[in-house]
Scaffold this active site. Structure first.
Site, PDB file in Angstrom:
ATOM      1  N   ASP A 174       0.870  -1.196   0.000  1.00 57.74           N
ATOM      2  CA  ASP A 174       0.000   0.000   0.000  1.00 57.74           C
ATOM      3  C   ASP A 174       0.898   1.235   0.000  1.00 57.74           C
ATOM      4  O   ASP A 174       2.072   1.151   0.393  1.00 57.74           O
ATOM      5  CB  ASP A 174      -0.913   0.009   1.244  1.00 57.74           C
ATOM      6  CG  ASP A 174      -2.199   0.810   1.029  1.00 57.74           C
ATOM      7  OD1 ASP A 174      -3.277   0.196   0.938  1.00 57.74           O
ATOM      8  OD2 ASP A 174      -2.113   2.063   0.952  1.00 57.74           O
ATOM      9  N   ASN A 212     -12.771  -0.301  -8.671  1.00 57.89           N
ATOM     10  CA  ASN A 212     -13.862   0.267  -9.466  1.00 57.89           C
ATOM     11  C   ASN A 212     -13.461   1.566 -10.156  1.00 57.89           C
ATOM     12  O   ASN A 212     -12.571   2.250  -9.660  1.00 57.89           O
ATOM     13  CB  ASN A 212     -15.057   0.572  -8.538  1.00 57.89           C
ATOM     14  CG  ASN A 212     -16.001  -0.612  -8.453  1.00 57.89           C
ATOM     15  OD1 ASN A 212     -16.105  -1.417  -9.366  1.00 57.89           O
ATOM     16  ND2 ASN A 212     -16.696  -0.712  -7.326  1.00 57.89           N
ATOM     17  N   ARG A 263     -24.011 -13.318  -5.043  1.00 54.12           N
ATOM     18  CA  ARG A 263     -25.168 -12.621  -4.438  1.00 54.12           C
ATOM     19  C   ARG A 263     -26.463 -13.217  -4.977  1.00 54.12           C
ATOM     20  O   ARG A 263     -27.387 -13.518  -4.205  1.00 54.12           O
ATOM     21  CB  ARG A 263     -25.090 -11.121  -4.750  1.00 54.12           C
ATOM     22  CG  ARG A 263     -24.004 -10.435  -3.938  1.00 54.12           C
ATOM     23  CD  ARG A 263     -23.869  -8.963  -4.265  1.00 54.12           C
ATOM     24  NE  ARG A 263     -22.922  -8.337  -3.347  1.00 54.12           N
ATOM     25  CZ  ARG A 263     -22.146  -7.311  -3.663  1.00 54.12           C
ATOM     26  NH1 ARG A 263     -22.198  -6.773  -4.871  1.00 54.12           N
ATOM     27  NH2 ARG A 263     -21.327  -6.804  -2.757  1.00 54.12           N
ATOM     28  N   HIS A 298     -20.020  -4.525 -14.427  1.00 54.79           N
ATOM     29  CA  HIS A 298     -20.279  -4.520 -12.988  1.00 54.79           C
ATOM     30  C   HIS A 298     -21.041  -3.242 -12.632  1.00 54.79           C
ATOM     31  O   HIS A 298     -20.513  -2.331 -12.039  1.00 54.79           O
ATOM     32  CB  HIS A 298     -18.941  -4.578 -12.251  1.00 54.79           C
ATOM     33  CG  HIS A 298     -19.089  -4.638 -10.765  1.00 54.79           C
ATOM     34  ND1 HIS A 298     -19.890  -5.547 -10.137  1.00 54.79           N
ATOM     35  CD2 HIS A 298     -18.502  -3.917  -9.780  1.00 54.79           C
ATOM     36  CE1 HIS A 298     -19.801  -5.370  -8.832  1.00 54.79           C
ATOM     37  NE2 HIS A 298     -18.973  -4.386  -8.589  1.00 54.79           N
TER      38      HIS A 298
HETATM   39  O1  TXD Z   1     -16.846  -6.420  -7.461  1.00 55.19           O
HETATM   40  C1  TXD Z   1     -15.989  -5.566  -7.359  1.00 55.19           C
HETATM   41  N1  TXD Z   1     -15.066  -5.433  -8.295  1.00 55.19           N
HETATM   42  C2  TXD Z   1     -15.950  -4.680  -6.202  1.00 55.19           C
HETATM   43  C3  TXD Z   1     -15.100  -3.526  -6.270  1.00 55.19           C
HETATM   44  C4  TXD Z   1     -16.676  -4.951  -5.017  1.00 55.19           C
HETATM   45  C5  TXD Z   1     -16.491  -4.171  -3.897  1.00 55.19           C
HETATM   46  C6  TXD Z   1     -15.574  -3.049  -3.865  1.00 55.19           C
HETATM   47  N2  TXD Z   1     -14.981  -2.745  -5.113  1.00 55.19           N
HETATM   48  C7  TXD Z   1     -13.895  -1.765  -5.208  1.00 55.19           C
HETATM   49  O2  TXD Z   1     -12.706  -2.343  -4.676  1.00 55.19           O
HETATM   50  C8  TXD Z   1     -14.048  -0.487  -4.433  1.00 55.19           C
HETATM   51  O3  TXD Z   1     -14.913   0.397  -5.108  1.00 55.19           O
HETATM   52  C9  TXD Z   1     -12.618  -0.013  -4.418  1.00 55.19           C
HETATM   53  O4  TXD Z   1     -12.289   0.610  -5.662  1.00 55.19           O
HETATM   54  C10 TXD Z   1     -11.800  -1.298  -4.326  1.00 55.19           C
HETATM   55  C11 TXD Z   1     -11.174  -1.560  -2.966  1.00 55.19           C
HETATM   56  O5  TXD Z   1     -12.159  -1.570  -1.969  1.00 55.19           O
HETATM   57  P1  TXD Z   1     -11.744  -1.476  -0.413  1.00 55.19           P
HETATM   58  O6  TXD Z   1     -12.984  -1.515   0.366  1.00 55.19           O
HETATM   59  O7  TXD Z   1     -10.640  -2.431  -0.117  1.00 55.19           O
HETATM   60  O8  TXD Z   1     -11.144   0.011  -0.389  1.00 55.19           O
HETATM   61  P2  TXD Z   1     -10.202   0.681   0.698  1.00 55.19           P
HETATM   62  O9  TXD Z   1     -10.404   0.072   2.040  1.00 55.19           O
HETATM   63  O10 TXD Z   1     -10.383   2.151   0.513  1.00 55.19           O
HETATM   64  O11 TXD Z   1      -8.722   0.289   0.232  1.00 55.19           O
HETATM   65  C12 TXD Z   1      -8.085   0.855  -0.858  1.00 55.19           C
HETATM   66  C13 TXD Z   1      -6.623   0.944  -0.518  1.00 55.19           C
HETATM   67  C14 TXD Z   1      -6.305   1.916   0.626  1.00 55.19           C
HETATM   68  O12 TXD Z   1      -5.608   1.228   1.653  1.00 55.19           O
HETATM   69  C15 TXD Z   1      -5.409   2.980  -0.038  1.00 55.19           C
HETATM   70  O13 TXD Z   1      -4.371   3.465   0.824  1.00 55.19           O
HETATM   71  C16 TXD Z   1      -4.829   2.189  -1.188  1.00 55.19           C
HETATM   72  O14 TXD Z   1      -5.900   1.406  -1.682  1.00 55.19           O
HETATM   73  N3  TXD Z   1      -4.272   2.997  -2.263  1.00 55.19           N
HETATM   74  C17 TXD Z   1      -3.169   2.630  -2.938  1.00 55.19           C
HETATM   75  N4  TXD Z   1      -2.389   1.546  -2.815  1.00 55.19           N
HETATM   76  C18 TXD Z   1      -1.331   1.456  -3.650  1.00 55.19           C
HETATM   77  N5  TXD Z   1      -1.036   2.387  -4.582  1.00 55.19           N
HETATM   78  C19 TXD Z   1      -1.812   3.482  -4.728  1.00 55.19           C
HETATM   79  N6  TXD Z   1      -1.501   4.401  -5.665  1.00 55.19           N
HETATM   80  C20 TXD Z   1      -2.939   3.635  -3.881  1.00 55.19           C
HETATM   81  N7  TXD Z   1      -3.885   4.605  -3.746  1.00 55.19           N
HETATM   82  C21 TXD Z   1      -4.710   4.194  -2.754  1.00 55.19           C
END
Ligand code: TXD
Length: 319
Positions: free
Chosen positions: A34, A121, A152, A176
């Site tokens: 991360d 997403n 689901r 999606h």
């Molecule tokens: O069916 C599906 N595809 C989905 C998609 C179902 C549920 C959620 N879906 C999507 O997954 C949601 O809309 C998000 O785009 C992702 C991830 O969901 P999550 O709940 O895990 O999001 P978080 O908790 O916000 O985690 C995202 C992490 C967070 O720790 C940030 O610090 C990190 O991403 N982040 C990064 N990591 C690495 N590199 C970069 N550039 C970066 N930017 C943010």
């Protein structure tokens, strides 16, 4: 034989759950990456300590440097930002497109042989971007959404009919989004296609229609309940099923966002269809037969994906 290496790019809610499930199932060593400092290290250490309780011989490490994903067999990408109030869809695409660029370049440099599963997403556009920026073969880059949407659908059917979830096979196709296509004729309860299950009295047509609608809005239902985030348990399990099929060469047929080159009459885009996942990545795309109504719904869903993709391409051209 050496253990597999699983790199999780993004250590948020889904990333942390992925690490937990991968460790519990002893699927391989886990790198949790991360940009936030401390979060991946803290989650990796917490789960590593749990391995002494559940007894998995796998290593976990948190990282802020792409060098740590070197040689990963599987990369699962959840990195990105969620949509916040006041943010337009294009704002979100713009931000997450930049994230996919950084992640794609990191994977290209350090894990070019990996099987890559995108979860971020808007899914169908972000998996396209990830493939483009990583330059990895198209059969090695897929998007996770269909397994979740179908799960689901299957769960709601099990809940309504009283039949075990294990004996329900449900399929959703398309993008999606709310216009995804739950495939009623191809989904079965105890081997009966849903129209036959209705005739057999497992559920009424109205109940089936309500389940189809609830499936389409399944993500929003969880967001409305949680208030501060989106689903993470079922999405993580869904991506693990895909990773496992690749790592163990199971050749499972799972609905995934895959690159199409002529299948379903479509080319040059990622969209959700059933695909066989094995050691070579996407080994086969399964083409369902569709009637006029299903075809029209699929085309509508594909049009939404194409709209997202165009927005992505426009933003990318101006970057
Ligand atoms: O069916 C599906 N595809 C989905 C998609 C179902 C549920 C959620 N879906 C999507 O997954 C949601 O809309 C998000 O785009 C992702 C991830 O969901 P999550 O709940 O895990 O999001 P978080 O908790 O916000 O985690 C995202 C992490 C967070 O720790 C940030 O610090 C990190 O991403 N982040 C990064 N990591 C690495 N590199 C970069 N550039 C970066 N930017 C943010």
């Amino acid at each position: 034989m050496a253990r597999a290496k699983i790199a999780l790019i993004g250590a948020g809610m889904i990333g942390g759950t992925l690490a937990h499930v991968a460790a519990r199932e002893a699927l391989g060593d886990v790198i949790l990456f991360d940009i936030a400092e401390g979060t991946p290290q803290g989650k990796a250490l917490d789960i590593a300590e749990a391995t002494a309780v559940f007894g998995s011989d796998v290593a976990l490490k948190g990282a802020n440097d792409y060098a740590d994903i070197a040689g990963a067999d599987v990369c699962i990408v959840t990195a990105g930002v969620p949509r916040k109030p006041g943010m337009s869809r294009d704002d979100l695409i713009g931000i997450n497109l930049k994230v996919m660029k950084a992640v794609g370049e990191g994977i290209k440099a350090h894990a070019p042989n990996a099987f890559v599963i995108c979860i971020t997403n808007p899914l169908d556009a972000m998996v396209w971007a990830l493939q483009k920026f990583s330059g990895l073969p198209k059969e090695k880059v897929v998007g996770m959404a269909g397994v979740l949407d179908s799960a689901r659908f299957a769960y709601f059917l099990a809940e309504k009919t009283g039949v075990s979830v294990q004996d329900i096979h449900a399929w959703t196709l398309g993008g999606h989004g709310d216009d995804m296509v739950p495939m009623v004729r191809h989904s079965t309860v105890g081997g009966l296609p849903l129209p036959d299950a209705v005739k057999a009295g497992f559920l009424s047509q109205d109940e089936l229609d309500a389940i189809v609608d609830r499936t389409r809005k399944g993500g929003g239902e969880i967001v409305a309940l949680l208030k501060t985030g989106s689903a993470f348990y079922a999405p993580a399990e869904s991506a693990i099923a895909m990773a496992k099929s690749y790592l163990l060469d199971q050749k499972r047929v799972l609905p995934c966002a895959v690159w199409l080159s002529g299948e379903y009459g479509l080319s040059d885009l990622y969209v959700g269809v059933p695909a066989m996942i094995g050691a070579a990545g996407v080994e086969k795309v399964i083409e369902f037969t569709t009637n006029d109504e299903e075809k029209a719904m699929f085309e509508k869903s594909v049009a939404s994906v194409q709209g997202l993709l165009q927005a992505c391409k426009d933003i990318d051209a101006s970057l």
